[in-house]
Scaffold this active site. Structure first.
Site, mmCIF file in Angstrom:
data_model
loop_
_atom_site.group_PDB
_atom_site.id
_atom_site.type_symbol
_atom_site.label_atom_id
_atom_site.label_comp_id
_atom_site.label_asym_id
_atom_site.label_seq_id
_atom_site.Cartn_x
_atom_site.Cartn_y
_atom_site.Cartn_z
ATOM 1 N N LYS A 1 64.971 -99.161 29.871
ATOM 2 C CA LYS A 1 63.703 -98.666 30.407
ATOM 3 C C LYS A 1 62.818 -99.791 30.933
ATOM 4 O O LYS A 1 62.046 -99.582 31.859
ATOM 5 C CB LYS A 1 62.963 -97.825 29.362
ATOM 6 N N LYS B 1 74.282 -91.165 33.519
ATOM 7 C CA LYS B 1 74.020 -89.879 32.863
ATOM 8 C C LYS B 1 72.985 -89.078 33.654
ATOM 9 O O LYS B 1 72.141 -89.653 34.342
ATOM 10 C CB LYS B 1 73.594 -90.083 31.402
ATOM 11 N N LYS C 1 66.181 -87.179 33.617
ATOM 12 C CA LYS C 1 64.916 -86.751 34.231
ATOM 13 C C LYS C 1 64.355 -87.811 35.157
ATOM 14 O O LYS C 1 63.585 -87.515 36.051
ATOM 15 C CB LYS C 1 63.860 -86.515 33.141
HETATM 16 P P1 AMP Z 1 65.033 -86.406 26.283
HETATM 17 O O1 AMP Z 1 64.922 -85.637 27.537
HETATM 18 O O2 AMP Z 1 65.338 -87.835 26.514
HETATM 19 O O3 AMP Z 1 63.897 -86.182 25.341
HETATM 20 O O4 AMP Z 1 66.326 -85.823 25.547
HETATM 21 C C1 AMP Z 1 66.312 -84.627 24.797
HETATM 22 C C2 AMP Z 1 67.710 -84.342 24.259
HETATM 23 O O5 AMP Z 1 68.629 -84.111 25.323
HETATM 24 C C3 AMP Z 1 68.295 -85.475 23.413
HETATM 25 O O6 AMP Z 1 68.979 -84.913 22.304
HETATM 26 C C4 AMP Z 1 69.243 -86.142 24.354
HETATM 27 O O7 AMP Z 1 70.304 -86.781 23.676
HETATM 28 C C5 AMP Z 1 69.753 -84.976 25.180
HETATM 29 N N1 AMP Z 1 70.189 -85.415 26.521
HETATM 30 C C6 AMP Z 1 69.416 -86.010 27.468
HETATM 31 N N2 AMP Z 1 70.141 -86.271 28.578
HETATM 32 C C7 AMP Z 1 71.413 -85.826 28.329
HETATM 33 C C8 AMP Z 1 72.641 -85.795 29.101
HETATM 34 N N3 AMP Z 1 72.699 -86.262 30.347
HETATM 35 N N4 AMP Z 1 73.741 -85.258 28.512
HETATM 36 C C9 AMP Z 1 73.689 -84.765 27.239
HETATM 37 N N5 AMP Z 1 72.567 -84.759 26.474
HETATM 38 C C10 AMP Z 1 71.444 -85.280 27.008
#
Ligand code: AMP
Ligand code: TRP
Length: 333
Positions: free
Chosen positions: A111, A195, A198
């Protein structure tokens, strides 16, 4: 006693990776566990946020939880910032976390990127300590997340262990990661080596939970692929990251294994497979999308759910924080 805690950041829109890697698994777990699902708005502050967008995103993530099937009666759904004990425990735990452990966190390095370290924010560095506080405040035993959170969870376990050793008692359970299903790491539709995220500048790299049917179909049609037809073995997918990702997404949405998917689609051209994948994605995501829109039309109802959740979470958190104060020698006045 098994207790689940997990959370998502209200930064921009949730996407298919969030859904398949985490949210969908939470829905399945609520039958077997006591569940606490948090909208981790304080974590969102570790990157710059626009206040109006943040407010909207907090409600939208709440709506996504409920629309995906999380029952606000059976589970606790709340916003992190509404229970002050998260910040208090975060401070206490930060006094038990060596800098060397934080220096190993790859997400912090990703980040910060190429920017000078001097300009990186302290909150971004301390992010994993706040995450440990989220989990340990409820003495959660299981934490369902996507693959990318594994390192943060190991740190949470290390911090819990360090606390227990220092005060010589088994106070915090060591939280178990639950990285479930085939789609624990959904990749970008534009680049199979990154990956789905967002923060990717291209909206075509991801399918958002708020995308309508046409947009989902266009994004899948434009997804990067290779010229070969689909293979009949999983081994043949190893060097074909984009094809592998689309097969994984199809399997996860259809609720079948990757091998079963290949048995159905081997030999097909991507043009045909993408049509079927788009139909499947629309069939699975549209009802959730519609329910999110319905909920978002009534923000007062969402706020009420969050307020009730905050009361329930706050009661449990306050009890544990008092115990923690006792253990470490702070007065409970
Ligand atoms: P975040 O949007 O970073 O708060 O992520 C929320 C949840 O979504 C967490 O459990 C992450 O591990 C999961 N996550 C985020 N991006 C991915 C992705 N590309 N594939 C699988 N899980 C994801
Ligand atoms: N760091 C997690 C993510 O970006 C979000 C999160 C914050 C979390 N606190 C948590 C996940 C506690 C599980 C448990 O995905």
């Amino acid at each position: 006693m098994n207790r689940i805690f997990s959370g998502m950041q209200p930064t921009r829109q949730l996407h298919l990776g969030n859904y398949l890697g985490a949210l969908r698994n939470w829905v399945a777990l609520q039958d077997g566990f006591e569940c606490i699902f948090c909208v981790v708005d304080l974590h969102a502050l570790t990157l710059p946020q626009d206040p109006a967008a943040l407010r909207r995103n907090i409600r939208e993530v709440t709506a996504a939880y409920i629309a995906a099937g999380i029952d606000p009666e059976r589970c606790i759904i709340f916003a992190q910032s509404s229970v002050a004990a998260h910040s208090e425990l975060s401070w206490i735990l930060s006094c038990h976390t060596p800098l060397g452990w934080l220096n190993r966190m790859t997400q912090f390095k990703d980040k910060v990127g190429k920017k000078a370290l001097e300009n990186a924010m302290l909150g971004l560095y301390a992010y994993p300590v706040l995450m440990a506080a989220d989990i340990l405040l409820y003495k959660a035993t299981h934490v369902p997340v996507g693959e990318d959170q594994k390192q943060h969870l190991e740190l949470s376990r290390d911090i819990a262990g360090a606390f227990n050793r220092h005060y010589d008692r088994a106070f915090f359970p060591l939280p178990e990661p639950q990285i479930l299903g085939d789609a624990t790491r959904v990749m970008s539709l534009r680049d199979g080596s990154k990956k789905m995220s967002k923060s990717d500048e291209s909206d075509y790299s991801r399918i958002n939970m708020t995308d309508d049917a046409d947009l989902i179909a266009v994004k899948i049609r434009k997804a990067r692929t290779d010229p070969e037809p689909l293979p009949d073995t999983l081994e043949a997918l190893v060097k074909r990251a984009e094809a592998d990702n689309l097969i994984t997404i199809y399997a996860a949405l259809a609720g079948i294994s990757r091998a079963e998917t290949l048995a159905q689609v081997a030999g097909q051209q991507f043009s045909q497979f993408k049509k079927d994948l788009a139909d499947l994605a629309v069939a699975k995501l549209s009802p959730i999308n519609a329910e999110m829109n319905r909920l978002m039309a009534d923000p007062a109802e969402i706020d009420l759910i969050l307020r009730r959740g905050a009361e329930r979470a706050g009661t449990m958190a306050a009890g544990h924080l008092d115990e923690i104060k006792d253990v470490i020698g702070l007065l409970r006045l």
